[in-house]
Scaffold this motif. Sequence first.
Motif, PDB file in Angstrom:
ATOM      1  N   UNK A 182       0.839  -1.188   0.000  1.00  0.00           N
ATOM      2  CA  UNK A 182       0.000   0.000   0.000  1.00  0.00           C
ATOM      3  C   UNK A 182       0.875   1.238   0.000  1.00  0.00           C
ATOM      4  N   UNK A 183       0.269   2.364   0.217  1.00  0.00           N
ATOM      5  CA  UNK A 183       1.048   3.596   0.245  1.00  0.00           C
ATOM      6  C   UNK A 183       0.433   4.561   1.261  1.00  0.00           C
ATOM      7  N   UNK A 184       1.239   5.522   1.659  1.00  0.00           N
ATOM      8  CA  UNK A 184       0.780   6.574   2.569  1.00  0.00           C
ATOM      9  C   UNK A 184       0.261   7.727   1.716  1.00  0.00           C
ATOM     10  N   UNK A 244       5.044   9.259  -2.999  1.00  0.00           N
ATOM     11  CA  UNK A 244       6.160   8.399  -3.373  1.00  0.00           C
ATOM     12  C   UNK A 244       6.580   7.404  -2.324  1.00  0.00           C
ATOM     13  N   UNK A 245       5.880   7.297  -1.216  1.00  0.00           N
ATOM     14  CA  UNK A 245       6.285   6.353  -0.180  1.00  0.00           C
ATOM     15  C   UNK A 245       5.404   5.103  -0.220  1.00  0.00           C
ATOM     16  N   UNK A 246       5.931   4.020   0.322  1.00  0.00           N
ATOM     17  CA  UNK A 246       5.202   2.755   0.352  1.00  0.00           C
ATOM     18  C   UNK A 246       5.174   2.243   1.785  1.00  0.00           C
ATOM     19  N   UNK A 247       4.191   1.428   2.087  1.00  0.00           N
ATOM     20  CA  UNK A 247       4.085   0.781   3.391  1.00  0.00           C
ATOM     21  C   UNK A 247       4.779  -0.569   3.290  1.00  0.00           C
TER      22      UNK A 247
END
Length: 126
Positions: A55-57, A62-65
């Motif tokens: 998932x992503x924030x 551009x960030x991922x969990x």
Amino acid sequence: YPGTSDHGLVVTAYTGNGWHGATPDQLADYTGRGTRIDGAPLAWISAPDDPISAGYWPERAGSMITFGGTSGASPHVAGVAALLFEQDPSRTAASVKQAIADGAVADAVTGAVPNERWGHGRLRAH
């Protein structure tokens, strides 16, 4: 503990890339191993626990969990089961379980399998 049930399939987790200082290709230190109270082996198969970008924030472009651990290893096994059912929808659950066990990798790291640490070995989808 669900893994101690008679029909549970315990997936142990191993590291592949050394995330957070772990040693690649080794069982994660937190993963289950050993036997149940009745002496039956606990581990059924081992799968990678490397963090999965699941998932992503939304608030961080551009960030991922990261998602890993045994909770990240188990979906790998479910995915292989789904591929086997897709390949042949007439398969039974027992035949899929057997195909996954038969296709597992046994090597110098796992030793002879099945065993109490790696189960039938490392998951292989091929």
